[in-house]
Design a protein around this motif. Sequence first.
Motif, PDB file in Angstrom:
ATOM      1  N   ARG A  78       0.897  -0.669   0.384  1.00  0.00           N
ATOM      2  CA  ARG A  78      -0.132  -0.587  -0.358  1.00  0.00           C
ATOM      3  C   ARG A  78       1.200   1.549  -0.212  1.00  0.00           C
ATOM      4  O   ARG A  78       1.879   1.529   0.522  1.00  0.00           O
ATOM      5  N   VAL A  79       0.639   2.533  -1.079  1.00  0.00           N
ATOM      6  CA  VAL A  79       1.920   3.406  -1.430  1.00  0.00           C
ATOM      7  C   VAL A  79       0.405   4.567  -1.077  1.00  0.00           C
ATOM      8  O   VAL A  79      -0.481   4.426  -1.936  1.00  0.00           O
ATOM      9  N   LEU A  80       0.616   5.261  -0.074  1.00  0.00           N
ATOM     10  CA  LEU A  80       0.192   6.961  -0.140  1.00  0.00           C
ATOM     11  C   LEU A  80       1.297   7.439  -0.619  1.00  0.00           C
ATOM     12  O   LEU A  80       1.992   8.099  -0.409  1.00  0.00           O
ATOM     13  N   ASP A  81       0.666   8.968  -1.233  1.00  0.00           N
ATOM     14  CA  ASP A  81       1.700   9.563  -2.030  1.00  0.00           C
ATOM     15  C   ASP A  81       0.596  11.063  -1.476  1.00  0.00           C
ATOM     16  O   ASP A  81      -0.890  11.291  -2.038  1.00  0.00           O
ATOM     17  N   VAL A  82       0.618  11.832  -0.654  1.00  0.00           N
ATOM     18  CA  VAL A  82      -0.106  13.256  -0.162  1.00  0.00           C
ATOM     19  C   VAL A  82       0.494  14.345  -0.843  1.00  0.00           C
ATOM     20  O   VAL A  82       1.607  14.366  -1.077  1.00  0.00           O
ATOM     21  N   GLY A  83      -0.470  14.985  -0.957  1.00  0.00           N
ATOM     22  CA  GLY A  83       0.005  15.980  -2.185  1.00  0.00           C
ATOM     23  C   GLY A  83      -0.230  16.035  -3.739  1.00  0.00           C
ATOM     24  O   GLY A  83       1.125  15.988  -4.203  1.00  0.00           O
ATOM     25  N   CYS A  84      -0.568  15.085  -4.107  1.00  0.00           N
ATOM     26  CA  CYS A  84      -0.349  13.718  -4.795  1.00  0.00           C
ATOM     27  C   CYS A  84       0.246  15.021  -6.256  1.00  0.00           C
ATOM     28  O   CYS A  84      -0.006  14.764  -7.359  1.00  0.00           O
ATOM     29  N   GLY A  85      -1.301  16.385  -6.273  1.00  0.00           N
ATOM     30  CA  GLY A  85      -1.296  16.852  -7.688  1.00  0.00           C
ATOM     31  C   GLY A  85      -1.694  15.841  -8.594  1.00  0.00           C
ATOM     32  O   GLY A  85      -2.687  15.327  -8.687  1.00  0.00           O
ATOM     33  N   THR A  86      -1.118  16.983  -9.897  1.00  0.00           N
ATOM     34  CA  THR A  86      -0.941  15.612 -11.693  1.00  0.00           C
ATOM     35  C   THR A  86       0.462  15.163 -11.664  1.00  0.00           C
ATOM     36  O   THR A  86       0.640  14.874 -12.939  1.00  0.00           O
ATOM     37  N   SER A  87       0.651  14.910 -10.868  1.00  0.00           N
ATOM     38  CA  SER A  87       2.709  14.200 -11.025  1.00  0.00           C
ATOM     39  C   SER A  87       2.358  12.622 -11.484  1.00  0.00           C
ATOM     40  O   SER A  87       1.479  12.426 -11.697  1.00  0.00           O
ATOM     41  N   SER A  88       2.974  12.157 -12.403  1.00  0.00           N
ATOM     42  CA  SER A  88       4.098  11.210 -12.614  1.00  0.00           C
ATOM     43  C   SER A  88       3.547   9.938 -11.165  1.00  0.00           C
ATOM     44  O   SER A  88       4.440   9.072 -11.494  1.00  0.00           O
ATOM     45  N   LEU A  89       4.070  10.544 -10.714  1.00  0.00           N
ATOM     46  CA  LEU A  89       4.876   9.699  -9.153  1.00  0.00           C
ATOM     47  C   LEU A  89       3.728   8.213  -9.424  1.00  0.00           C
ATOM     48  O   LEU A  89       3.801   7.063  -9.352  1.00  0.00           O
ATOM     49  N   CYS A  90       2.187   8.673  -8.633  1.00  0.00           N
ATOM     50  CA  CYS A  90       1.427   7.455  -8.605  1.00  0.00           C
ATOM     51  C   CYS A  90       0.950   6.709 -10.198  1.00  0.00           C
ATOM     52  O   CYS A  90       1.005   6.109  -9.979  1.00  0.00           O
ATOM     53  N   THR A  91       1.143   7.576 -11.223  1.00  0.00           N
ATOM     54  CA  THR A  91       1.206   6.716 -12.508  1.00  0.00           C
ATOM     55  C   THR A  91       1.550   5.996 -12.804  1.00  0.00           C
ATOM     56  O   THR A  91       2.260   4.684 -13.326  1.00  0.00           O
ATOM     57  N   GLY A  92       2.605   6.783 -12.620  1.00  0.00           N
ATOM     58  CA  GLY A  92       4.370   5.425 -12.401  1.00  0.00           C
ATOM     59  C   GLY A  92       4.642   4.036 -11.671  1.00  0.00           C
ATOM     60  O   GLY A  92       4.531   3.026 -12.394  1.00  0.00           O
ATOM     61  N   LEU A  93       4.552   4.671 -10.793  1.00  0.00           N
ATOM     62  CA  LEU A  93       4.542   3.542 -10.374  1.00  0.00           C
ATOM     63  C   LEU A  93       3.048   2.084  -9.695  1.00  0.00           C
ATOM     64  O   LEU A  93       3.292   1.260 -10.664  1.00  0.00           O
ATOM     65  N   TYR A  94       2.154   2.622 -10.874  1.00  0.00           N
ATOM     66  CA  TYR A  94       1.158   1.994 -11.170  1.00  0.00           C
ATOM     67  C   TYR A  94       1.122   1.231 -12.526  1.00  0.00           C
ATOM     68  O   TYR A  94       1.086  -0.019 -12.215  1.00  0.00           O
ATOM     69  N   THR A  95       2.552   1.788 -13.678  1.00  0.00           N
ATOM     70  CA  THR A  95       1.961   1.366 -15.015  1.00  0.00           C
ATOM     71  C   THR A  95       3.346   0.865 -14.880  1.00  0.00           C
ATOM     72  O   THR A  95       3.365   0.091 -15.851  1.00  0.00           O
ATOM     73  N   LYS A  96       4.352   1.102 -14.039  1.00  0.00           N
ATOM     74  CA  LYS A  96       6.198   0.392 -14.212  1.00  0.00           C
ATOM     75  C   LYS A  96       6.228  -0.202 -13.566  1.00  0.00           C
ATOM     76  O   LYS A  96       7.307  -1.067 -13.368  1.00  0.00           O
ATOM     77  N   SER A  97       6.034  -0.297 -12.638  1.00  0.00           N
ATOM     78  CA  SER A  97       6.011  -0.920 -10.784  1.00  0.00           C
ATOM     79  C   SER A  97       5.906  -2.938 -11.059  1.00  0.00           C
ATOM     80  O   SER A  97       4.966  -3.382 -11.117  1.00  0.00           O
ATOM     81  N   PRO A  98       7.001  -3.349 -11.598  1.00  0.00           N
ATOM     82  CA  PRO A  98       6.409  -5.171 -11.802  1.00  0.00           C
ATOM     83  C   PRO A  98       6.326  -5.838  -9.679  1.00  0.00           C
ATOM     84  O   PRO A  98       5.914  -7.009 -10.747  1.00  0.00           O
ATOM     85  N   HIS A  99       6.520  -4.895  -8.957  1.00  0.00           N
ATOM     86  CA  HIS A  99       5.691  -5.793  -8.137  1.00  0.00           C
ATOM     87  C   HIS A  99       4.364  -5.350  -7.735  1.00  0.00           C
ATOM     88  O   HIS A  99       4.185  -3.745  -7.945  1.00  0.00           O
ATOM     89  N   PRO A 100       3.800  -5.947  -7.440  1.00  0.00           N
ATOM     90  CA  PRO A 100       1.777  -5.683  -7.441  1.00  0.00           C
ATOM     91  C   PRO A 100       2.098  -3.865  -5.832  1.00  0.00           C
ATOM     92  O   PRO A 100       2.609  -4.820  -4.984  1.00  0.00           O
ATOM     93  N   VAL A 101       1.044  -3.258  -6.450  1.00  0.00           N
ATOM     94  CA  VAL A 101       0.982  -1.706  -5.497  1.00  0.00           C
ATOM     95  C   VAL A 101      -0.413  -1.295  -5.530  1.00  0.00           C
ATOM     96  O   VAL A 101      -1.164  -1.911  -6.207  1.00  0.00           O
ATOM     97  N   ASP A 102      -1.181  -1.406  -4.750  1.00  0.00           N
ATOM     98  CA  ASP A 102      -2.355  -0.112  -4.146  1.00  0.00           C
ATOM     99  C   ASP A 102      -2.105   0.732  -3.892  1.00  0.00           C
ATOM    100  O   ASP A 102      -1.425   1.815  -2.868  1.00  0.00           O
ATOM    101  N   VAL A 103      -2.071   1.887  -4.708  1.00  0.00           N
ATOM    102  CA  VAL A 103      -1.329   3.029  -4.623  1.00  0.00           C
ATOM    103  C   VAL A 103      -3.095   4.218  -5.103  1.00  0.00           C
ATOM    104  O   VAL A 103      -3.846   4.049  -4.938  1.00  0.00           O
ATOM    105  N   LEU A 104      -2.763   4.496  -3.284  1.00  0.00           N
ATOM    106  CA  LEU A 104      -3.819   5.764  -4.095  1.00  0.00           C
ATOM    107  C   LEU A 104      -2.780   7.587  -3.295  1.00  0.00           C
ATOM    108  O   LEU A 104      -1.910   7.856  -3.028  1.00  0.00           O
ATOM    109  N   GLY A 105      -3.305   8.448  -4.302  1.00  0.00           N
ATOM    110  CA  GLY A 105      -2.736   9.595  -4.720  1.00  0.00           C
ATOM    111  C   GLY A 105      -4.324  10.483  -3.582  1.00  0.00           C
ATOM    112  O   GLY A 105      -4.948  10.560  -4.253  1.00  0.00           O
ATOM    113  N   VAL A 106      -3.886  11.915  -2.467  1.00  0.00           N
ATOM    114  CA  VAL A 106      -4.271  12.268  -2.446  1.00  0.00           C
ATOM    115  C   VAL A 106      -4.048  13.928  -2.684  1.00  0.00           C
ATOM    116  O   VAL A 106      -2.457  14.428  -2.545  1.00  0.00           O
ATOM    117  N   ASP A 107      -4.923  14.654  -2.607  1.00  0.00           N
ATOM    118  CA  ASP A 107      -4.594  15.714  -2.966  1.00  0.00           C
ATOM    119  C   ASP A 107      -5.834  16.847  -2.637  1.00  0.00           C
ATOM    120  O   ASP A 107      -7.361  16.573  -2.733  1.00  0.00           O
TER     121      ASP A 107
END
Length: 240
Positions: A78-107
């Motif tokens: 489980r990954v939380l990005d606080v103040g995610c805005g429109t950054s590529s951090l969340c989308t990058g982790l989701y689309t490119k991580s070879p490990h399973p991740v449950d990503v939540l971006g909040v803003d």
Amino acid sequence: MAALRRMLHLPSLMMGMCHPFPDSLAGSCLADRCLWDRLHAQPRLGTVPTFDWFFGYEEVQGLLLPLLQEARAASPLRVLDVGCGTSSLCTGLYTKSPHPVDVLGVDFSPVAVAYMNSLLEGGKGQTPLCPGHPASSLHFMHADAQNLGSVASSGSFQLLLDKGTWDAVARGGLPRAYQLLSECLRVLNPQGTLIQFSDEDPDVRLPCLEQGSCGWAVTVQELGPFRGITYFAYLIQSCH
């Protein structure tokens, strides 16, 4: 923080936006939600749908992926990005991580959250995002990072990301920044990692983090330089 100030005035660093901040925005407080609503409402140039302060996912994947590898006992992580805005951090982790991740971006900007939800679903003329691992998931939620009670229970995330959020919140006063840190540590798993990405010098940031993170170990790694600017990753982890 210097990078944020520079971005308020240098159009060449406003990558992906049609124009730099107008004067009315440049004079605004970075802790003001209206500033970010107006920024995220601006059209983007070219084909890059996200907009990153400092840097994007590609520049820090070498730091993040080993952390995901080490924490594979929690699956998906489980990954939380606080103040995610429109950054590529969340989308990058989701689309490119070879490990399973449950990503939540909040803003706290509903404009940013609406934009990212649309991007996730294939709006804005984009192809819907596909996970890098079939068990991965991605969500965005409108929430204030200084009060995450509606988002998560204590100890529920293994990895927390803060890219420039402390920097912006601190412009409204250090007590707000300490409240942000307190909430991040509350929802962080005792064996997890909180990473603050910033260009603020360790001589300034480390004493603040050490004061606000009693019982946790605080370390720093230098990143970059990216586009001529040196950044730092401040890692807060269990002392044990």
